[in-house]
Design a protein around this motif. Structure first.
Motif, PDB file in Angstrom:
ATOM      1  N   MET A  19      26.823 -27.112 -90.780  1.00 11.03           N
ATOM      2  CA  MET A  19      28.354 -26.981 -90.307  1.00 11.03           C
ATOM      3  C   MET A  19      28.946 -26.844 -91.019  1.00 11.03           C
ATOM      4  O   MET A  19      30.419 -27.509 -90.680  1.00 11.03           O
ATOM      5  CB  MET A  19      28.427 -28.324 -89.243  1.00 11.03           C
ATOM      6  CG  MET A  19      27.652 -27.811 -87.895  1.00 11.03           C
ATOM      7  SD  MET A  19      28.444 -27.019 -87.167  1.00 11.03           S
ATOM      8  CE  MET A  19      27.004 -26.593 -85.969  1.00 11.03           C
ATOM      9  N   TYR A  40      31.688 -29.889 -91.649  1.00 15.59           N
ATOM     10  CA  TYR A  40      32.045 -31.076 -90.120  1.00 15.59           C
ATOM     11  C   TYR A  40      31.837 -31.089 -89.529  1.00 15.59           C
ATOM     12  O   TYR A  40      31.682 -30.769 -88.089  1.00 15.59           O
ATOM     13  CB  TYR A  40      33.117 -29.394 -89.029  1.00 15.59           C
ATOM     14  CG  TYR A  40      34.407 -29.222 -90.358  1.00 15.59           C
ATOM     15  CD1 TYR A  40      34.668 -27.490 -90.331  1.00 15.59           C
ATOM     16  CD2 TYR A  40      35.546 -29.539 -90.429  1.00 15.59           C
ATOM     17  CE1 TYR A  40      35.528 -26.621 -90.999  1.00 15.59           C
ATOM     18  CE2 TYR A  40      37.035 -29.089 -91.704  1.00 15.59           C
ATOM     19  CZ  TYR A  40      36.564 -27.932 -92.065  1.00 15.59           C
ATOM     20  OH  TYR A  40      37.456 -26.975 -92.160  1.00 15.59           O
ATOM     21  N   TYR A  79      32.181 -33.896 -86.819  1.00 15.85           N
ATOM     22  CA  TYR A  79      33.192 -33.758 -85.535  1.00 15.85           C
ATOM     23  C   TYR A  79      32.267 -33.084 -84.535  1.00 15.85           C
ATOM     24  O   TYR A  79      32.575 -33.450 -83.646  1.00 15.85           O
ATOM     25  CB  TYR A  79      34.318 -32.948 -86.390  1.00 15.85           C
ATOM     26  CG  TYR A  79      35.023 -34.013 -87.428  1.00 15.85           C
ATOM     27  CD1 TYR A  79      35.419 -33.352 -89.074  1.00 15.85           C
ATOM     28  CD2 TYR A  79      35.555 -35.366 -86.922  1.00 15.85           C
ATOM     29  CE1 TYR A  79      35.421 -34.291 -89.727  1.00 15.85           C
ATOM     30  CE2 TYR A  79      36.023 -36.078 -88.572  1.00 15.85           C
ATOM     31  CZ  TYR A  79      36.170 -35.613 -89.712  1.00 15.85           C
ATOM     32  OH  TYR A  79      36.040 -36.494 -91.305  1.00 15.85           O
ATOM     33  N   VAL A  80      32.022 -31.991 -85.014  1.00 16.53           N
ATOM     34  CA  VAL A  80      31.278 -31.196 -84.157  1.00 16.53           C
ATOM     35  C   VAL A  80      30.413 -31.944 -83.352  1.00 16.53           C
ATOM     36  O   VAL A  80      30.148 -32.358 -82.207  1.00 16.53           O
ATOM     37  CB  VAL A  80      30.081 -29.876 -84.692  1.00 16.53           C
ATOM     38  CG1 VAL A  80      29.806 -28.579 -83.940  1.00 16.53           C
ATOM     39  CG2 VAL A  80      31.762 -28.986 -84.868  1.00 16.53           C
ATOM     40  N   TRP A  81      28.746 -32.439 -84.318  1.00 15.32           N
ATOM     41  CA  TRP A  81      28.132 -32.826 -82.808  1.00 15.32           C
ATOM     42  C   TRP A  81      28.717 -34.090 -82.885  1.00 15.32           C
ATOM     43  O   TRP A  81      28.339 -34.570 -81.776  1.00 15.32           O
ATOM     44  CB  TRP A  81      26.967 -33.103 -84.248  1.00 15.32           C
ATOM     45  CG  TRP A  81      26.369 -32.142 -84.967  1.00 15.32           C
ATOM     46  CD1 TRP A  81      26.496 -32.137 -86.182  1.00 15.32           C
ATOM     47  CD2 TRP A  81      25.247 -31.110 -84.092  1.00 15.32           C
ATOM     48  NE1 TRP A  81      25.234 -30.772 -86.697  1.00 15.32           N
ATOM     49  CE2 TRP A  81      24.992 -30.579 -85.356  1.00 15.32           C
ATOM     50  CE3 TRP A  81      25.424 -31.680 -82.850  1.00 15.32           C
ATOM     51  CZ2 TRP A  81      23.993 -29.330 -84.437  1.00 15.32           C
ATOM     52  CZ3 TRP A  81      24.354 -30.075 -82.252  1.00 15.32           C
ATOM     53  CH2 TRP A  81      24.187 -29.596 -83.546  1.00 15.32           C
ATOM     54  N   SER A  99      31.943 -34.539 -81.489  1.00 18.64           N
ATOM     55  CA  SER A  99      31.913 -34.308 -79.855  1.00 18.64           C
ATOM     56  C   SER A  99      31.087 -34.070 -79.120  1.00 18.64           C
ATOM     57  O   SER A  99      30.862 -34.514 -77.512  1.00 18.64           O
ATOM     58  CB  SER A  99      33.005 -33.264 -80.002  1.00 18.64           C
ATOM     59  OG  SER A  99      33.630 -33.347 -81.461  1.00 18.64           O
ATOM     60  N   PHE A 100      30.119 -32.682 -79.608  1.00 13.73           N
ATOM     61  CA  PHE A 100      28.607 -32.458 -78.489  1.00 13.73           C
ATOM     62  C   PHE A 100      28.071 -33.944 -78.261  1.00 13.73           C
ATOM     63  O   PHE A 100      27.578 -34.408 -77.091  1.00 13.73           O
ATOM     64  CB  PHE A 100      28.102 -31.936 -79.074  1.00 13.73           C
ATOM     65  CG  PHE A 100      28.300 -30.182 -79.020  1.00 13.73           C
ATOM     66  CD1 PHE A 100      29.589 -29.892 -79.520  1.00 13.73           C
ATOM     67  CD2 PHE A 100      28.851 -30.003 -77.841  1.00 13.73           C
ATOM     68  CE1 PHE A 100      29.858 -28.471 -79.735  1.00 13.73           C
ATOM     69  CE2 PHE A 100      28.844 -28.312 -78.233  1.00 13.73           C
ATOM     70  CZ  PHE A 100      29.738 -27.533 -78.996  1.00 13.73           C
ATOM     71  N   ILE A 116      29.044 -37.348 -78.355  1.00 16.53           N
ATOM     72  CA  ILE A 116      29.145 -37.880 -76.774  1.00 16.53           C
ATOM     73  C   ILE A 116      29.476 -37.020 -75.541  1.00 16.53           C
ATOM     74  O   ILE A 116      29.390 -38.132 -74.921  1.00 16.53           O
ATOM     75  CB  ILE A 116      30.943 -38.422 -77.259  1.00 16.53           C
ATOM     76  CG1 ILE A 116      31.694 -39.851 -76.721  1.00 16.53           C
ATOM     77  CG2 ILE A 116      32.060 -37.602 -77.931  1.00 16.53           C
ATOM     78  CD1 ILE A 116      32.212 -41.028 -77.406  1.00 16.53           C
ATOM     79  N   CYS A 117      29.687 -36.648 -75.501  1.00 18.53           N
ATOM     80  CA  CYS A 117      29.511 -35.696 -74.448  1.00 18.53           C
ATOM     81  C   CYS A 117      28.160 -35.603 -73.589  1.00 18.53           C
ATOM     82  O   CYS A 117      28.472 -36.006 -72.675  1.00 18.53           O
ATOM     83  CB  CYS A 117      30.302 -33.745 -73.923  1.00 18.53           C
ATOM     84  SG  CYS A 117      31.703 -33.629 -74.434  1.00 18.53           S
ATOM     85  N   ALA A 147      27.859 -38.920 -72.679  1.00 21.89           N
ATOM     86  CA  ALA A 147      27.965 -39.314 -71.494  1.00 21.89           C
ATOM     87  C   ALA A 147      27.849 -38.906 -70.287  1.00 21.89           C
ATOM     88  O   ALA A 147      27.428 -39.551 -69.306  1.00 21.89           O
ATOM     89  CB  ALA A 147      29.877 -39.104 -71.293  1.00 21.89           C
ATOM     90  N   MET A 148      27.575 -38.088 -70.195  1.00 23.71           N
ATOM     91  CA  MET A 148      26.308 -37.130 -69.437  1.00 23.71           C
ATOM     92  C   MET A 148      25.389 -37.272 -69.041  1.00 23.71           C
ATOM     93  O   MET A 148      24.804 -36.895 -68.122  1.00 23.71           O
ATOM     94  CB  MET A 148      26.579 -35.183 -69.337  1.00 23.71           C
ATOM     95  CG  MET A 148      28.176 -35.434 -69.131  1.00 23.71           C
ATOM     96  SD  MET A 148      28.713 -33.684 -70.147  1.00 23.71           S
ATOM     97  CE  MET A 148      28.272 -32.228 -68.543  1.00 23.71           C
ATOM     98  N   GLU A 197      25.747 -41.473 -66.958  1.00 19.84           N
ATOM     99  CA  GLU A 197      26.607 -41.617 -65.991  1.00 19.84           C
ATOM    100  C   GLU A 197      25.583 -41.147 -64.741  1.00 19.84           C
ATOM    101  O   GLU A 197      25.236 -42.419 -63.171  1.00 19.84           O
ATOM    102  CB  GLU A 197      27.988 -40.262 -65.768  1.00 19.84           C
ATOM    103  CG  GLU A 197      28.469 -40.493 -64.346  1.00 19.84           C
ATOM    104  CD  GLU A 197      29.247 -39.272 -63.980  1.00 19.84           C
ATOM    105  OE1 GLU A 197      29.399 -38.393 -64.472  1.00 19.84           O
ATOM    106  OE2 GLU A 197      30.618 -39.245 -63.495  1.00 19.84           O
TER     107      GLU A 197
END
Lengths: 44, 224, 245, 202
Positions: A1, A4, A7-9, A11-12, A14-15, A18-19, A22
């Motif tokens: 990566m 980075y 940061y990339v992992w 972001s993905f 945390i999404c 969250a998904m 929920e």
């Protein structure tokens, strides 16, 4: 990566978290209300 | 013209009520002065820095001072049943609400504008900039009262009303804050600031037209 | 569907089974789109000459921002519908949408700062888009706080409807005032608005991820609205009889 | 002008208070709503005053559905609820002056002073309402019955906190209003011995 990764992992990740959380929380709420309806005499 | 007599008689009624309790007016004013004066203590007395951040601070103080007076706008009338009687009047409820909002602005917004010169001196602002700041405040504070009235109507009789009100309303205050503080900042930097003043005036008219009507609807919902 | 039976679905009792049937359908769509989207964003999309691999975050950040704004507008749509047609379902729909919208707004902020750190060295950039995204997040919090503070369902629906309509009127004003604020104070040197030159595959990846998020939102919101319908209609007959197929 | 209520039902929170309530109120007639506490008497009166909207059913005044011409309906209505309806800080005179202006029938100061003395409040016109007793406050509120001339009166337990003398005065007032062609919708724990009325028990 290319350095980075965090940061990339991040972001993905945390999404994804969250998904996933929920629907789980929602399912718990659904079960709770279903139990309430059942207790109150609704047929399944 | 009963259009203005409704607004006038409601505003007069609220003002007489407010004047019966002068302390309420002064508390909002002193709160504003204290909040603005806290800043040099926090940031340091460097005049150059203070004069740079003065418009923003004065504006945020005005925001908070208006917010302080909002819960009282409808709460007293709600408790003693007069709000119900007012909604039952054949006169348009929107005008009655507008009268109350004007009274709130005179009690909460105007004193802030009048005391700004005093604070401007503390923040090492030159005369013209204080004048510009007061102009933006005169244009901006009515919008604060108008939009705030919507929040006060929505949170009427709701638990945690005061804090909830500020959470609802502060995001909606941001454009007014940006244009108000921005105008003074642009003037200080020598740029042309009339654009900001026109925007503030536009927000005034927009809020003047929509806010009382929406507040009246929200109050009718609260009174059900 | 003609107007008449569309109205039939406006009543919670008949909407409940319909939502139940739609959820698996949209969940399947979401799974497929998500798989394709992730595959594109990690394997198909070339490394960006300027930002290296870091730019891949846009495959999550931009769809999340779009969804947070889109959901707020859908909430305002349902609120307006609620006022015009006075259907009880619209209030439930608005409240079913809000938590997911707030989640996407939060995700957009987090991924935005995760993207800002490698690119501009700071976790938070006072960029016009990120700032208005932050304010949108506050609007969501305001809506959630207001609706959870009011107990009477009818008043909660109406107050929520008024707030979301007032909010949606303010969003463009806030958006432009933040842009002016940004240009006044620092001139948009550092700005997220200039997305990297869009290679075709990148744009495709972002669109598919956005559609996946869209499918996800519908599935989640339908499930939550079913919960709300049950909670609200628990005293009514049809819930007792055969609600939970 | 008559008040007609068709198949009314009202819900408070999750609870269904009452349903299928219908009645017709003609001029020269009064209706006494009875029922134990929490039966929804106040809710019914608030619905008829147009303060809240019913779950189902309709209320019309002179054939016109209330929500269609709310301001017109409110011209002909005087609604007195449980709450004091007065500002504590203002004097009875100021309160009534303001209310008469808001009602659209501004009353002169002499008219208000004479009504206040009719209710035995002479000498208390300029005291802030907060120093008055509950009975006196109720009488200040009831003064509005004499100040606003309108056909329909909706009164929610008007006899509360009144002494013997005031109760009789109020009785005469209500009788007078009904006999002159007015309509009266009232809830009260007092027995209402009045001519030609209907009793609605929830």
């Amino acid at each position: 990566m290319g350095g980075y990764g965090l940061y990339v992992w991040g972001s993905f990740g945390i999404c994804a978290v969250a998904m996933i959380i929920e629907p789980i929380v929602l399912n718990a709420r659904n079960q709770k209300i279903r139990r309430q309806v059942k207790r109150q005499g609704g047929q399944w | 013209m009963n259009l203005f007599s409704t607004i006038y008689c409601m505003a007069r009624r609220d003002l007489t009520l407010a004047l019966r309790h002068k302390t309420e007016i002064l508390t909002a004013l002193f709160f504003f002065v204290i909040v603005v004066n806290l800043l040099p203590l926090g940031v340091g007395p460097d005049p150059k820095l203070l004069s740079k951040i003065a418009p923003g601070v004065v504006w945020i103080g005005a925001l908070l001072a208006t917010l302080l007076g909002l819960p009282r706008l409808f709460a007293h009338d709600y408790q003693d049943g007069t709000l119900e009687q007012l909604s039952l009047s054949p006169r348009s409820f929107t005008l009655i609400v507008l009268g109350k909002i004007m009274a709130h602005w005179i009690v909460a917004g105007l004193p802030v504008v009048l005391i700004t010169p005093l604070l401007g001196i503390q923040f090492n602002l030159s005369g013209p900039i204080i004048g510009v700041l007061m102009l933006t405040l005169v244009l901006g504070t009515p919008v604060l009262s108008l939009i705030g009235a919507i929040g006060a109507a929505l949170t009427l009789g709701v638990r945690g009303g005061g804090v909830l009100l500020s959470l609802l309303i502060l995001p909606l205050y941001i454009p007014v804050l940006i244009f108000g503080a921005g105008a003074a900042e642009a003037y200080r930097a020598g740029l042309d600031m009339t654009g900001y003043l026109w925007l503030l005036a536009a927000l005034d008219l927009l809020a003047l037209f929509f806010a009382p009507w929406v507040s009246a609807i929200a109050l009718k919902v609260a009174l059900e | 569907m003609s107007m008449v039976n569309w109205f039939k679905y406006a009543s919670p009792a008949s909407f409940y089974p319909l939502a139940g049937k739609l959820i698996p359908f949209f969940s399947a769509i979401t799974a497929i789109l998500l798989a394709v989207g992730l595959w594109i964003s990690f394997f198909m999309a070339p490394t960006d000459f300027q930002q290296g691999e870091g730019y891949r975050i846009i495959f999550v950040h931009v769809p999340a921002s779009w969804m947070s704004m889109f959901i707020y507008c859908v909430m305002a749509f349902w609120s307006a519908l609620g006022f015009i047609l006075n259907t009880r379902l619209s209030g439930m729909m608005t409240q079913a949408l809000a938590p997911t919208g707030a989640m996407f707004a939060f995700l957009s902020l987090v991924t935005g700062s995760l993207w800002g750190k490698p690119m501009w060295g700071t976790w938070w950039v006072w960029d016009a888009r990120l700032t208005s995204q932050l304010i949108l997040f506050f609007l969501y919090l305001g809506f959630l706080a207001l609706t959870s503070a009011i107990d009477d369902p009818r008043r909660r629906d109406k107050a929520g409807a008024i707030l979301s309509l007032v909010g949606v009127v303010n969003i463009p004003i806030i958006y432009f005032s933040v842009i002016w604020w940004n240009t006044l104070h620092q001139g948009a040197t550092v700005s997220m608005t200039k997305a990297p030159t869009m290679a075709h595959t990148m744009l495709m990846g972002m669109l598919i991820m956005a559609l996946a998020f869209w499918g996800y939102t519908i599935a989640i919101v339908l499930k939550r609205v079913r919960c709300i319908i049950l909670e609200r209609e628990i005293a009514s007959e049809w819930v007792k009889k055969n609600a939970l197929e | 002008m008559n008040l007609s209520v068709k198949d009314l039902s009202c819900q408070r929170g999750e609870r269904l208070l009452f349903e299928h309530v219908s009645f017709q109120l003609e001029p020269h007639q009064w209706c006494h709503v009875t029922g134990e506490n929490g039966a929804g008497k106040t809710s019914l009166l608030r619905l008829c005053a147009g303060l809240s909207s019913p779950l189902s059913g309709s209320i019309s005044w002179g054939g016109v559905n209330i929500p269609d011409d709310l301001d017109g309906f409110h011209k002909d209505l005087l609604y007195l609820g449980h709450a004091s309806g007065l500002k504590e800080e203002l004097t009875p005179l100021e309160n009534l002056t303001l209310m008469s202006q808001i009602d659209g029938q501004p009353a002169t100061e002499d008219a208000i002073l004479s009504v206040l003395s009719f209710w035995g409040l002479a000498g208390r016109e300029d005291l802030p309402v907060r120093v008055l007793s509950a009975g006196q406050r109720r009488r200040v509120l009831l003064s509005r019955l004499l100040l606003k001339s309108c056909p329909l009166w909706i009164l929610d337990e008007p006899f509360n906190a009144l002494d013997k003398k005031a109760i009789n005065t109020l009785y005469d007032l209500l009788n007078n209003h009904v006999s002159q062609g007015g309509l009266l919708l009232v809830t009260s724990h007092q027995p209402m011995e009045m001519a030609e009325g209907i009793v609605l028990s929830l």
